[in-house]
Scaffold this motif. Sequence first.
Motif, mmCIF file in Angstrom:
data_model
loop_
_atom_site.group_PDB
_atom_site.id
_atom_site.type_symbol
_atom_site.label_atom_id
_atom_site.label_comp_id
_atom_site.label_asym_id
_atom_site.label_seq_id
_atom_site.Cartn_x
_atom_site.Cartn_y
_atom_site.Cartn_z
ATOM 1 N N ASP A 72 0.830 -1.197 0.000
ATOM 2 C CA ASP A 72 0.000 0.000 0.000
ATOM 3 C C ASP A 72 0.869 1.253 0.000
ATOM 4 N N ASP A 73 1.506 1.511 -1.110
ATOM 5 C CA ASP A 73 2.292 2.728 -1.256
ATOM 6 C C ASP A 73 2.082 3.270 -2.662
ATOM 7 N N HIS A 74 2.946 4.147 -3.112
ATOM 8 C CA HIS A 74 2.777 4.799 -4.409
ATOM 9 C C HIS A 74 2.903 3.826 -5.574
ATOM 10 N N THR A 75 3.401 2.602 -5.319
ATOM 11 C CA THR A 75 3.482 1.608 -6.390
ATOM 12 C C THR A 75 2.163 0.876 -6.612
ATOM 13 N N HIS A 76 1.200 1.089 -5.771
ATOM 14 C CA HIS A 76 -0.112 0.426 -5.914
ATOM 15 C C HIS A 76 -0.799 0.925 -7.188
ATOM 16 N N PRO A 77 -1.440 0.034 -7.958
ATOM 17 C CA PRO A 77 -2.079 0.495 -9.206
ATOM 18 C C PRO A 77 -3.216 1.481 -8.997
ATOM 19 N N ASN A 78 -3.851 1.494 -7.812
ATOM 20 C CA ASN A 78 -4.949 2.424 -7.537
ATOM 21 C C ASN A 78 -4.503 3.617 -6.688
ATOM 22 N N TRP A 79 -3.202 3.890 -6.685
ATOM 23 C CA TRP A 79 -2.697 5.025 -5.906
ATOM 24 C C TRP A 79 -3.005 6.333 -6.615
ATOM 25 N N HIS A 80 -3.472 7.332 -5.849
ATOM 26 C CA HIS A 80 -3.738 8.674 -6.367
ATOM 27 C C HIS A 80 -3.064 9.681 -5.450
ATOM 28 N N SER A 81 -2.490 10.698 -6.061
ATOM 29 C CA SER A 81 -1.851 11.746 -5.260
ATOM 30 C C SER A 81 -2.887 12.589 -4.526
ATOM 31 N N ASN A 82 -4.085 12.745 -5.129
ATOM 32 C CA ASN A 82 -5.149 13.498 -4.483
ATOM 33 C C ASN A 82 -5.915 12.562 -3.544
ATOM 34 N N PRO A 83 -5.916 12.814 -2.237
ATOM 35 C CA PRO A 83 -6.572 11.879 -1.316
ATOM 36 C C PRO A 83 -8.089 11.950 -1.419
ATOM 37 N N CYS A 84 -8.730 10.892 -0.955
ATOM 38 C CA CYS A 84 -10.188 10.793 -0.943
ATOM 39 C C CYS A 84 -10.650 10.619 0.501
ATOM 40 N N HIS A 85 -11.695 11.362 0.897
ATOM 41 C CA HIS A 85 -12.297 11.215 2.217
ATOM 42 C C HIS A 85 -13.329 10.098 2.135
ATOM 43 N N LEU A 86 -13.017 8.946 2.712
ATOM 44 C CA LEU A 86 -13.837 7.744 2.568
ATOM 45 C C LEU A 86 -14.700 7.540 3.807
ATOM 46 N N PHE A 87 -16.017 7.532 3.591
ATOM 47 C CA PHE A 87 -16.980 7.274 4.660
ATOM 48 C C PHE A 87 -17.480 5.842 4.517
ATOM 49 N N SER A 88 -17.375 5.069 5.598
ATOM 50 C CA SER A 88 -17.788 3.668 5.576
ATOM 51 C C SER A 88 -18.752 3.408 6.730
ATOM 52 N N ASP A 89 -19.049 2.124 6.946
ATOM 53 C CA ASP A 89 -20.010 1.755 7.984
ATOM 54 C C ASP A 89 -19.433 1.863 9.384
ATOM 55 N N ASN A 90 -18.127 1.965 9.518
ATOM 56 C CA ASN A 90 -17.501 1.897 10.835
ATOM 57 C C ASN A 90 -17.211 3.255 11.455
ATOM 58 N N ASN A 91 -17.442 4.338 10.737
ATOM 59 C CA ASN A 91 -17.158 5.655 11.314
ATOM 60 C C ASN A 91 -18.402 6.534 11.251
ATOM 61 N N VAL A 92 -18.410 7.565 12.057
ATOM 62 C CA VAL A 92 -19.518 8.517 12.117
ATOM 63 C C VAL A 92 -18.955 9.925 11.965
ATOM 64 N N LEU A 93 -19.866 10.862 11.728
ATOM 65 C CA LEU A 93 -19.474 12.267 11.600
ATOM 66 C C LEU A 93 -19.353 12.895 12.980
ATOM 67 N N LEU A 94 -18.247 13.555 13.215
ATOM 68 C CA LEU A 94 -17.983 14.140 14.530
ATOM 69 C C LEU A 94 -19.013 15.212 14.874
ATOM 70 N N GLY A 95 -19.389 16.037 13.892
ATOM 71 C CA GLY A 95 -20.314 17.139 14.145
ATOM 72 C C GLY A 95 -21.770 16.772 14.101
ATOM 73 N N GLY A 96 -22.114 15.534 13.790
ATOM 74 C CA GLY A 96 -23.508 15.113 13.785
ATOM 75 C C GLY A 96 -24.290 15.686 12.623
ATOM 76 N N ILE A 97 -25.547 16.028 12.880
ATOM 77 C CA ILE A 97 -26.464 16.529 11.846
ATOM 78 C C ILE A 97 -25.946 17.814 11.196
ATOM 79 N N PRO A 98 -25.437 18.815 11.932
ATOM 80 C CA PRO A 98 -24.923 20.016 11.250
ATOM 81 C C PRO A 98 -23.810 19.709 10.255
ATOM 82 N N GLN A 99 -22.894 18.842 10.613
ATOM 83 C CA GLN A 99 -21.834 18.489 9.670
ATOM 84 C C GLN A 99 -22.402 17.734 8.470
ATOM 85 N N ALA A 100 -23.391 16.860 8.694
ATOM 86 C CA ALA A 100 -24.010 16.127 7.588
ATOM 87 C C ALA A 100 -24.752 17.075 6.656
#
Length: 409
Positions: A72-100
């Motif tokens: 999992d480094d820059h040699t990975h075929p799906n590596w991108h220099s621009n990062p992506c903010h990934l939301f999954s089932d295991n995390n929540v939004l810190l600010g709640g409804i206002p942030q959503a």
Amino acid sequence: MRLTNKLCAQHIGWHFKKHWLVQGKRVPRETGAAAELQRLGVQVKSPEDILEPKRERKVVNIVGSHLRPIIDDHTHPNWHSNPCHLFSDNNVLLGGIPQAQVLTNSIEIQNFPQNIEDAIKNQQLPSILDKNVRHAILSSHVLDAEQVKLPKVKLVDRPAFNLPRVYGISHERRNRLLLNKLLFEIEKLAGRSVSVRRKLVDNANFKTSITKDGDLLGFDAKADKLICSTRALSTINGKFDGDLPDLYPMKCTISIPKCHIYTEDNLYPFRPDVNCSHPHTLFAYFDKHLTRNSHGSEVTKTQFQARTMVKAFALAVARAKQLHANSTPGALTRPIVVQSIQTDGRVFHFGIFQLNTLDLNSSSAAKNYWFHRQSTELFTECGYQAGRPHLEGYNGDTIRILNAFYHNS
């Protein structure tokens, strides 16, 4: 004991073994036959050379029994220099409804649409329904026969103390049984004319990505249960005004982890040519042992409600991109409406999300709509009391809202 012929007989196997040991120690005499044969030019070979001839082994370069893991480094075929903010089932939004709200460019309406409100008030449910729902709660929370090791229980005052492990019904099975039984009761009330236009799918995965103010947002989530319909939900007409909350100095992507390895694929559970592919109602389970804040604190009520909203938004975006893949981001010709329900087995949160535009930038004039109420408790306590199953604080409003959501078209 009287001696007999058999008792005096010698064991021939024992004599044979002893004779073999004696003969095995004998050293062969040199007869001079080998020297005479070599003088005549006859090659002498040992028995081992004839019985087990030597074979030349070829050197083979073995790659390996399995594929080497991709680093999992820059040699990975799906590596991108621009990062992506990934939301999954295991995390929540810190600010709640206002942030959503800021994240999805949505206006919060703390009430259901008028047709849902009228359906909740005017429906007349049979008296036997409450009895069946009580039985469903007890059978899923108490009376089920599954016994698995439950998550560890920790004491706040003594975090290093190990309590005995508790066995019981797993969280996922308890929620699945409860929702299956509740939906069964709702389908009986609706009749074949309504239920024939609905399809229920378990563990429906969906994935999409969208850009907001130069940041790439990725959503990789799962609907534990998904009700699809033969036709899309009707658009919620009306003008709803409101301003987005100000999160300064916090950014709307805070607490959403960044990753450089990702794909911008769009995944919707059904093909667009399937007859019953329109999203109707999304069900999500909430387990506090799996879904939590990045800093490990307990999930608050507003964070719990924001998870219901974001899941409905992600499913609506995935459907919109599937139908309008070649169109530019902006206002949709026909908004997409998705109903979302989240529960932990006791607390239910209902909401309806209407996706009006895919333009999430802060300068966008069009806004999306999020209709919801505060969370409702199906019951307050369920367990054993004096050796018998006990249910306390049953609330019938939850089943009424669920019935109104199921009949909505």
